[in-house]
Design a protein around this motif. Structure first.
Motif, PDB file in Angstrom:
ATOM      1  N   ILE A   1     -19.197  -0.905   6.897  1.00 10.73           N
ATOM      2  CA  ILE A   1     -17.830  -1.356   6.708  1.00 10.73           C
ATOM      3  C   ILE A   1     -17.021  -0.208   6.121  1.00 10.73           C
ATOM      4  N   SER A   2     -15.807  -0.039   6.611  1.00  6.18           N
ATOM      5  CA  SER A   2     -14.945   1.015   6.086  1.00  6.18           C
ATOM      6  C   SER A   2     -14.284   0.533   4.803  1.00  6.18           C
ATOM      7  N   LEU A   3     -13.786   1.470   4.013  1.00  8.18           N
ATOM      8  CA  LEU A   3     -13.115   1.109   2.769  1.00  8.18           C
ATOM      9  C   LEU A   3     -11.880   0.281   3.064  1.00  8.18           C
ATOM     10  N   ALA A   4     -11.161   0.627   4.144  1.00  8.34           N
ATOM     11  CA  ALA A   4      -9.962  -0.135   4.511  1.00  8.34           C
ATOM     12  C   ALA A   4     -10.313  -1.569   4.881  1.00  8.34           C
ATOM     13  N   GLU A   5     -11.405  -1.755   5.641  1.00 15.10           N
ATOM     14  CA  GLU A   5     -11.837  -3.097   6.017  1.00 15.10           C
ATOM     15  C   GLU A   5     -12.270  -3.890   4.783  1.00 15.10           C
ATOM     16  N   LEU A   6     -12.916  -3.212   3.859  1.00 11.65           N
ATOM     17  CA  LEU A   6     -13.377  -3.865   2.635  1.00 11.65           C
ATOM     18  C   LEU A   6     -12.192  -4.358   1.809  1.00 11.65           C
ATOM     19  N   ILE A   7     -11.199  -3.504   1.642  1.00 11.31           N
ATOM     20  CA  ILE A   7     -10.000  -3.885   0.872  1.00 11.31           C
ATOM     21  C   ILE A   7      -9.291  -5.049   1.544  1.00 11.31           C
TER      22      ILE A   7
ATOM     23  N   PHE B   1     -10.908  -8.461   0.967  1.00 14.33           N
ATOM     24  CA  PHE B   1     -10.757  -9.022  -0.372  1.00 14.33           C
ATOM     25  C   PHE B   1      -9.295  -9.065  -0.815  1.00 14.33           C
ATOM     26  N   GLY B   2      -8.435  -9.390   0.129  1.00 15.12           N
ATOM     27  CA  GLY B   2      -7.040  -9.671  -0.219  1.00 15.12           C
ATOM     28  C   GLY B   2      -6.084  -8.518  -0.130  1.00 15.12           C
ATOM     29  N   GLY B   3      -6.550  -7.335   0.264  1.00 14.45           N
ATOM     30  CA  GLY B   3      -5.651  -6.217   0.468  1.00 14.45           C
ATOM     31  C   GLY B   3      -5.292  -5.435  -0.779  1.00 14.45           C
ATOM     32  N   VAL B   4      -5.922  -5.753  -1.906  1.00 10.10           N
ATOM     33  CA  VAL B   4      -5.618  -5.051  -3.163  1.00 10.10           C
ATOM     34  C   VAL B   4      -6.814  -4.176  -3.524  1.00 10.10           C
ATOM     35  N   PRO B   5      -6.657  -2.843  -3.580  1.00 11.97           N
ATOM     36  CA  PRO B   5      -7.776  -1.966  -3.933  1.00 11.97           C
ATOM     37  C   PRO B   5      -8.297  -2.264  -5.338  1.00 11.97           C
ATOM     38  N   ASP B   6      -9.601  -2.186  -5.498  1.00 11.58           N
ATOM     39  CA  ASP B   6     -10.223  -2.424  -6.801  1.00 11.58           C
ATOM     40  C   ASP B   6     -11.439  -1.514  -6.914  1.00 11.58           C
ATOM     41  N   ASP B   7     -11.214  -0.316  -7.477  1.00 11.02           N
ATOM     42  CA  ASP B   7     -12.291   0.677  -7.581  1.00 11.02           C
ATOM     43  C   ASP B   7     -13.453   0.177  -8.442  1.00 11.02           C
ATOM     44  N   GLN B   8     -13.135  -0.570  -9.502  1.00 11.93           N
ATOM     45  CA  GLN B   8     -14.183  -1.076 -10.384  1.00 11.93           C
ATOM     46  C   GLN B   8     -15.081  -2.067  -9.645  1.00 11.93           C
ATOM     47  N   ALA B   9     -14.478  -2.934  -8.831  1.00 12.78           N
ATOM     48  CA  ALA B   9     -15.266  -3.912  -8.073  1.00 12.78           C
ATOM     49  C   ALA B   9     -16.153  -3.210  -7.047  1.00 12.78           C
TER      50      ALA B   9
ATOM     51  N   ALA C   1     -11.645 -18.313  -2.093  1.00 13.99           N
ATOM     52  CA  ALA C   1     -11.520 -19.637  -2.713  1.00 13.99           C
ATOM     53  C   ALA C   1     -10.969 -19.564  -4.132  1.00 13.99           C
ATOM     54  N   GLY C   2     -10.773 -18.338  -4.639  1.00 11.03           N
ATOM     55  CA  GLY C   2     -10.173 -18.184  -5.954  1.00 11.03           C
ATOM     56  C   GLY C   2     -11.092 -17.688  -7.046  1.00 11.03           C
ATOM     57  N   VAL C   3     -12.330 -17.309  -6.701  1.00 11.79           N
ATOM     58  CA  VAL C   3     -13.257 -16.822  -7.715  1.00 11.79           C
ATOM     59  C   VAL C   3     -12.990 -15.335  -7.966  1.00 11.79           C
ATOM     60  N   PRO C   4     -12.775 -14.920  -9.211  1.00  9.64           N
ATOM     61  CA  PRO C   4     -12.537 -13.498  -9.505  1.00  9.64           C
ATOM     62  C   PRO C   4     -13.756 -12.647  -9.143  1.00  9.64           C
ATOM     63  N   LEU C   5     -13.507 -11.402  -8.767  1.00  8.75           N
ATOM     64  CA  LEU C   5     -14.602 -10.517  -8.383  1.00  8.75           C
ATOM     65  C   LEU C   5     -15.592 -10.294  -9.521  1.00  8.75           C
TER      66      LEU C   5
END
Length: 326
Positions: A115-121, A124-132, A169-173
């Motif tokens: 999976i590419s980084l763009a596909e991953l973001i 998961f809602g289109g918001v980058p999250d380096d920590q996740a 469904a609303g569960v935080p990463l």
């Protein structure tokens, strides 16, 4: 011939079947220090002494590659020496290596994906999250692809898909990763217990010798193939049973929590309950005088829940029959 490298004199390079220790290290990927340590432990055959130098042959190179392969599979140097000693004694390693390959083979039909980084973001809602992302890499949900900062290997696409659905469904990463850590510890305990159980009752008769004979190892490998799916099948069945039980209980609890009492129901405080004195004394001896009330309340609640489940079970079954006949 300018620009062309001249070959080294024949006396300065080893023949195809002979190596100086530096050449053996280069060919095998081991260090000179490691090769000498293996010699000291008896893992390598004694090299031929020629003048002031040791001469190694193809057998030494093959042995180094076998040792490296077994180390990669999790064997210790002590256990490797036992295997190699058995081989040198003529017992063979075919069955043992077949058993090793069977145990280290895939335990699922699932195929890894990328999976590419763009596909991953985007997933998961289109918001980058380096920590996740770093957390997912630490947990092994994602694996970096060498030389590619924008692509990851996904060992279990199903596991990643579950995370995507939970997040949608609303569960935080951070809650998802915490849940995975907890779940992984519990599943590892189940796997460890299953291995202990099968080793005690099935594999002990094959692994009685150290190392096992070729035929015993081959039979054990065949048994691994037969038993491989049983662990997952057992866990799947028990998880389904537990989810059915607890989902029903949770649903009833949450639906019943806000259900108002009937207008004809008397207030709870107006419902005194008398218990036999001998029952009170028995509970007091069991939990102490200060815990009698809490114990009786907990026991009553447990009985109510059990009877509620008994009542709901046939009701749900009847509803399923109605759905099937509709």
């Amino acid at each position: 011939m300018s620009g062309t490298q001249r070959p080294a004199p024949a006396a300065d390079r080893p023949s195809a079947a002979e190596y100086r220790i530096e050449d053996l290290a280069h060919a095998s990927g081991a260090t000179v220090r490691t090769i000498r340590a293996y010699q000291d432990r008896g893992l390598l055959p004694t090299p031929e002494r020629r003048g002031r130098a040791n001469v190694y042959r193809e057998t030494h190179l093959a042995r180094l590659r076998q040792i490296a392969d077994l180390l990669d599979r999790g064997y210790t140097l002590a256990s490797i020496k036992e295997l190699l000693d058995a081989w040198d004694a003529g017992r063979g390693l075919g069955g043992v290596l077949g058993l090793v390959a069977e145990v280290h083979g895939p335990w699922t039909d699932e195929q890894a994906d990328r999976i590419s980084l763009a596909e991953l973001i985007d997933a998961f809602g289109g918001v980058p999250d380096d920590q996740a992302v770093a957390e997912a890499v630490e947990l092994g949900v994602l694996e970096p692809v060498p030389g590619r900062d924008d692509e990851f290997l996904v060992p279990s696409p199903q596991e990643l898909a579950v995370a995507v659905e939970l997040h949608a469904a609303g569960v935080p990463l951070i809650a998802i990763s915490g849940h995975l850590r907890e779940l992984r510890g519990q599943v590892e305990q189940i796997a460890s217990r299953f291995l202990e159980f099968t080793t005690e009752h099935v594999f002990a008769r094959y692994l009685g010798h150290r190392p096992p004979t070729d035929s015993d190892a081959a039979e054990a490998a065949a048994m691994v193939r037969r038993l491989r799916p049983l662990a997952q099948q057992t866990v799947d069945a028990e998880l389904a049973r537990a989810m059915r039980t607890f989902a029903t209980r949770h649903l009833h609890h949450h639906l019943g929590a806000d259900t108002p009492l009937g207008t004809d129901d008397p207030p709870l405080a107006a419902l005194p309950v008398e218990l036999p004195a001998q029952t009170i004394r028995a509970v007091q001896r069991l939990v102490g005088a200060e815990n009698v009330t809490a114990f009786i309340a907990a026991a009553t609640e447990r009985e109510v829940q059990a009877r509620t489940l008994d009542h709901l079970a046939p009701t749900i079954a009847n509803m399923n029959n109605i759905d099937q006949n509709a």
